[in-house]
Design an enzyme around this catalytic site. Structure first.
Site, PDB file in Angstrom:
ATOM      1  N   LEU A 298       0.825  -1.197   0.000  1.00 23.44           N
ATOM      2  CA  LEU A 298       0.000   0.000   0.000  1.00 23.44           C
ATOM      3  C   LEU A 298       0.867   1.258   0.000  1.00 23.44           C
ATOM      4  CD1 LEU A 298      -2.503  -1.110   2.784  1.00 23.44           C
ATOM      5  CD2 LEU A 298      -2.948  -1.087   0.320  1.00 23.44           C
TER       6      LEU A 298
ATOM      7  N   ASP B  54       3.117  -5.354   3.389  1.00 19.48           N
ATOM      8  CA  ASP B  54       3.487  -4.218   4.228  1.00 19.48           C
ATOM      9  C   ASP B  54       4.001  -4.623   5.610  1.00 19.48           C
ATOM     10  OD1 ASP B  54       2.432  -1.923   2.482  1.00 19.48           O
ATOM     11  OD2 ASP B  54       0.693  -3.244   2.623  1.00 19.48           O
TER      12      ASP B  54
ATOM     13  N   GLU C  32       5.844  -1.646  13.360  1.00 17.16           N
ATOM     14  CA  GLU C  32       5.373  -0.740  14.414  1.00 17.16           C
ATOM     15  C   GLU C  32       3.849  -0.690  14.497  1.00 17.16           C
ATOM     16  OE1 GLU C  32       6.680   3.605  15.842  1.00 17.16           O
ATOM     17  OE2 GLU C  32       5.736   3.613  13.867  1.00 17.16           O
ATOM     18  N   ASP C  33       3.182  -0.884  13.363  1.00 14.71           N
ATOM     19  CA  ASP C  33       1.725  -0.742  13.341  1.00 14.71           C
ATOM     20  C   ASP C  33       0.990  -1.878  14.038  1.00 14.71           C
ATOM     21  OD1 ASP C  33       1.639   1.712  11.981  1.00 14.71           O
ATOM     22  OD2 ASP C  33       1.940   0.704  10.056  1.00 14.71           O
TER      23      ASP C  33
ATOM     24  N   ARG D 224      -3.724  -5.645   5.957  1.00  9.47           N
ATOM     25  CA  ARG D 224      -2.654  -5.744   6.955  1.00  9.47           C
ATOM     26  C   ARG D 224      -3.122  -6.413   8.240  1.00  9.47           C
ATOM     27  NH1 ARG D 224       1.083  -0.881   8.086  1.00  9.47           N
ATOM     28  NH2 ARG D 224       2.242  -2.705   8.819  1.00  9.47           N
TER      29      ARG D 224
ATOM     30  N   ARG E 298      -6.186   5.311   9.297  1.00 13.36           N
ATOM     31  CA  ARG E 298      -5.976   3.939   9.770  1.00 13.36           C
ATOM     32  C   ARG E 298      -6.404   3.711  11.221  1.00 13.36           C
ATOM     33  NH1 ARG E 298      -1.948   1.684   6.351  1.00 13.36           N
ATOM     34  NH2 ARG E 298      -2.527   2.316   4.234  1.00 13.36           N
TER      35      ARG E 298
ATOM     36  N   HIS F 160       0.239   9.283   9.430  1.00 16.81           N
ATOM     37  CA  HIS F 160       0.212   8.793  10.803  1.00 16.81           C
ATOM     38  C   HIS F 160       0.677   9.922  11.724  1.00 16.81           C
ATOM     39  CE1 HIS F 160       0.657   4.241   9.738  1.00 16.81           C
ATOM     40  NE2 HIS F 160      -0.565   4.463  10.190  1.00 16.81           N
TER      41      HIS F 160
ATOM     42  N   CYS G 291       8.513   3.235  11.659  1.00 15.37           N
ATOM     43  CA  CYS G 291       7.641   2.155  11.188  1.00 15.37           C
ATOM     44  C   CYS G 291       8.305   0.790  11.169  1.00 15.37           C
ATOM     45  CB  CYS G 291       7.156   2.454   9.766  1.00 15.37           C
ATOM     46  SG  CYS G 291       6.480   4.099   9.508  1.00 15.37           S
TER      47      CYS G 291
END
Length: 253
Positions: free
Chosen positions: A18, A60, A65-66, A85, A131, A161, A248
């Site tokens: 993405l 991705d 980190e996400d 994701r 997100r 973000h 990230c």
């Protein structure tokens, strides 16, 4: 003081991940070289790096980190806002369970990306973005406050973000760009201001004795150095193409 970091090698599918950028398609071979340099920087900073194998199913997933929010006492497994994701959290859950006994979870319909969470000492700022929705942000805020932390929800206007435009370096000092330069939630902190042409450099990371910054942003580098921080510069071109920054690419705890 961070003792541990977790990273994940980009997979062959990374180039099809993405992105909202118009910087072109990433070159996998170059991304792998840049990722290895990132690992070496984390080692130089004194952390033990856990390197997870690539997973072609999740393009991705190098942006680990996400998937989680980590504190010294507990972890929160996120619920990423991009449907493609969402499955990344299952593999990461196994890793996190090897470090943490107390784990919370963000539940649907709440969504939350770790890139929207900024910790400044005992205060967590939670960004509402494309997100991370209000439900997810409020869930995290309740979890944090139940454990004695403070939580503030921040509505983002332009950045992808929250940590795209702001970094905490310690010592009540933040690196800020764009909409966060005069944001009322952050006016109590000392600010290192990133000029408009270098906004990508606002996403840097303090890891123990160093601040890791993206290469090619001399004004920001000079300002961070003048504030008393030693920097490590890393090429990030192939991650920037996929909306990724330095924060990230790792979980740090």
């Amino acid at each position: 003081m961070f003792k541990n970091t977790v990273v994940k090698i980009p997979s062959e599918s990374y180039v099809s991940g993405l992105t909202t950028s118009d910087l072109g398609k990433p070159i996998l071979e170059k991304a792998l070289v840049q990722h290895q340099a990132y690992i070496e920087a984390l080692i130089k900073c004194g952390t033990e790096v856990t390197v997870l194998s690539s997973n072609i199913e999740f393009p991705d997933s190098t942006f680990v980190e996400d998937t989680a929010v980590l504190t010294p006492r507990f972890a929160v497994i996120s619920n990423p806002g991009a449907l493609s994701r969402n499955g990344e959290i299952h593999e990461m859950e196994t890793v996190i369970k090897s470090y943490y006994e107390t784990i919370y979870y963000i539940q649907a319909p709440g969504t939350l990306d770790g890139g929207d969470i900024l910790q400044i000492e005992d205060h967590f700022y939670i960004g509402i973005s494309a997100r991370t929705n209000l439900d997810g942000a409020e869930q995290l805020k309740r979890i944090l406050e139940s454990q004695g932390y403070k939580g503030t929800i921040v509505h983002l206007e332009k950045v992808f973000h929250l940590k795209t435009g702001i970094t905490y370096l310690g010592d009540q000092t933040i690196v800020v760009a764009g909409e966060f330069i005069d944001h009322p939630d952050f006016n109590s902190y000392q600010k290192i201001i990133v000029p408009p042409e270098e906004e990508y450099a606002a996403n840097c990371i303090r890891v123990n004795d160093y601040v890791i910054i993206p290469a090619g942003f001399p004004v920001t580098k000079q300002r961070i150095n003048e504030a008393g921080y030693e920097t490590i510069e890393l090429e990030m071109s192939e991650f920037r193409k996929q909306d990724g920054g330095l924060s990230c690419l790792s979980l740090r705890f």
